[in-house]
Design an enzyme around this catalytic site. Structure first.
Site, PDB file in Angstrom:
ATOM      1  N   GLU A 174      53.478  -8.544 143.300  1.00  0.00           N
ATOM      2  CA  GLU A 174      53.566  -7.551 144.373  1.00  0.00           C
ATOM      3  C   GLU A 174      54.195  -8.136 145.638  1.00  0.00           C
ATOM      4  OE1 GLU A 174      50.026  -4.499 143.014  1.00  0.00           O
ATOM      5  OE2 GLU A 174      49.556  -5.965 144.568  1.00  0.00           O
ATOM      6  N   GLU A 376      50.721  -3.729 135.576  1.00  0.00           N
ATOM      7  CA  GLU A 376      49.406  -3.332 136.076  1.00  0.00           C
ATOM      8  C   GLU A 376      49.354  -1.818 136.145  1.00  0.00           C
ATOM      9  OE1 GLU A 376      47.767  -4.802 139.757  1.00  0.00           O
ATOM     10  OE2 GLU A 376      48.648  -6.784 139.449  1.00  0.00           O
TER      11      GLU A 376
END
Length: 481
Positions: A174, A376
């Protein structure tokens, strides 16, 4: 949605799997030579009057000691891939030692061997909330170029040990959230008196440079590896068809998501970004050689990895184009956001939008022409086993993932998107990014609370058996029973 009896199967080589962050799962905080990292030292302060319900990382889910048991359960669930993170502070406890910690390297080699022994493809992340805390305190993390160099040395040490055993690598987790959450993601804090946009630009540039150098190190030491960098991707919809809203949503998506990917995949900043900085009196913090490094790193990129949890909604402000109005849009997105009236929300206020994962995959492939890898996706719930059955009856989680799997099927068979795999967050309960044990994502229940370790027993939830049938049928059988 596609009727399950007419559903086209997913590709036979599709990587159905799970994903964890090892700092959130391992525990073993001071074992095996490990140093304290930025997640260990993170102090979560609740709002006034709210009872603190956060955990420390001393034990977490005890994955450090029980990874073999956990991997065996993943194999029973049928997982074909497992994403884990190599904790930087296990390899270099302080981050600036001359030599890596052998015990840390041996630990992750053993974990990888265990995965291979069960026929599970390892997917390794190299930066996931795990910078040695010493680098935060002494160097201010990725606000320092020295830390970029130290990160490259860490990556080289890991690749020297594991290059022949791991095929899929993720250079950073991220990465696009670093400017807004720098302490956890980039091991850095804005110094008092610093201009916030200049500071964000510095952290953004240095962490993008670090991932480019990591990609080059992987390609050099593991020529046949598959390399990707990961972003958090939750695209925003315009609140209406009003042109002002459409422009605002596009701008937020470009700044939060496309800006870093333009650098990661195309090797250069988009033309609008220097103008964005100039209007705020800030210069791009690039040094000689950086442009070439970013381009070279992009040239070895194989796929785009992203996490997907929700979408956003944006209303264009009055005075569009003013820096303050633009900056407020970004803050609003990440710190609350607007409620989409067409979507339900989780208990934590996250909008449930299965259709958005199809939009995300299709738009990224159309823009960049790279295969996508969903590494994810999940739903956090405060839950305990049913007294009647003794297991967590998580039909809500089954419904959540059913919708997302169906949307991905359409992305593959209707939109023509090459999707590498779908990794659920998480195969077993772990601490959340804010150290909440009660915010459970797992398909396997861990018997502990935020402050009571109980016996840490592992018990499959109802979703465990559902996911096993999904995988065994190549995504055709999505029935809940």
């Amino acid at each position: 949605m596609t009727n399950q009896h007419q559903a086209l199967p997913f590709p036979r080589d599709f990587l159905w799997g799970g994903a964890t962050s090892n700092v959130q799962a391992e525990g073993g905080i001071d074992e095996g030579g490990k140093g304290i990292n930025v997640y260990d030292s993170l102090v979560v302060t609740p709002e006034p009057g709210v009872e603190p319900i956060y955990s420390d990382t001393a034990v977490a889910s005890d994955h450090y000691h029980r990874y073999a048991e956990d991997i065996a359960l993943m194999a029973q669930m049928g997982l074909k891939a497992h994403r884990f993170s190599i904790v930087w502070s296990r390899i270099f406890p302080n981050g600036d030692e001359a030599e890596p910690n052998e015990a840390g390297l041996a630990y992750y080699e053993s974990m990888v061997d265990e995965l291979h022994g069960h026929g599970i493809e390892p997917v390794a992340s190299l930066l996931h909330f795990d910078m040695p805390d010493h680098l935060r305190v002494a160097y201010n993390g990725f606000a320092s170029r020295e830390v970029v160099d130290l990160h490259t040395r860490y990556v080289e040490a890991v690749l020297t040990r594991l290059a022949g055993k791991v095929r899929y690598w993720i250079t950073a987790n991220e990465i696009n959230t670093a400017p807004l959450f720098p302490r956890l993601v980039a091991g850095s804090e804005q110094p008092d008196g610093d201009d916030p946009i200049a500071y964000q630009a510095l952290v953004r540039h240095n962490i993008l440079l670090a991932q480019a150098r990591a990609a080059l190190a992987i390609r050099d030491l593991a020529p046949d590896a598959k390399i990707g960098c990961m972003i958090y991707y939750g695209p925003s919809y315009p609140a209406s068809s009003k042109p002002q809203d459409v422009t605002a949503a596009r701008w937020v998506n470009d700044l939060l998501f496309h800006l870093p990917l333009d650098v990661i995949v195309r090797g250069e900043y988009p033309a609008w970004y220097p103008l964005y900085l100039k209007r705020r009196g800030v210069a791009l913090p690039a040094q000689p050689g950086d442009v070439e490094t970013l381009a070279a790193g992009a040239a070895v990129n194989d796929y785009i990895a992203f996490s997907y949890y929700q979408t956003g909604m944006i209303t264009g402000p009055d005075g569009w184009g003013a820096p303050a109005a633009e900056d407020a849009l970004v803050q609003n997105y990440f710190f609350g956001g607007e409620k989409n009236p067409h979507l339900d929300r989780t208990a934590w206020g996250w909008q449930i939008d299965p259709e958005g994962i199809r939009t995300a995959a299709a738009s990224l492939y159309a823009r960049y022409g790279k295969p996508v890898f969903i590494v994810e996706n999940g739903m956090g719930v405060d839950e305990e086993p049913s007294e009647a059955s003794g297991i967590v009856e998580d039909d809500y989680r089954i419904a959540f993932h059913t919708g997302h799997v169906e949307a991905l099927r359409q992305a593959i068979h209707i939109d023509g998107v090459p999707v590498i795999g779908y990794l659920v967050w998480a195969p077993f309960d772990i601490l959340s990014s804010h150290k909440e044990m009660r915010k459970r994502y797992g398909f396997i229940h861990i018997n502990r609370t935020h402050d009571d370790l109980r016996d840490l027993a592992r018990t499959p939830k109802k979703s465990f058996h559902w996911y096993r049938r999904v995988i065994a049928s190549d995504g055709v059988d999505l029935g809940a029973e």
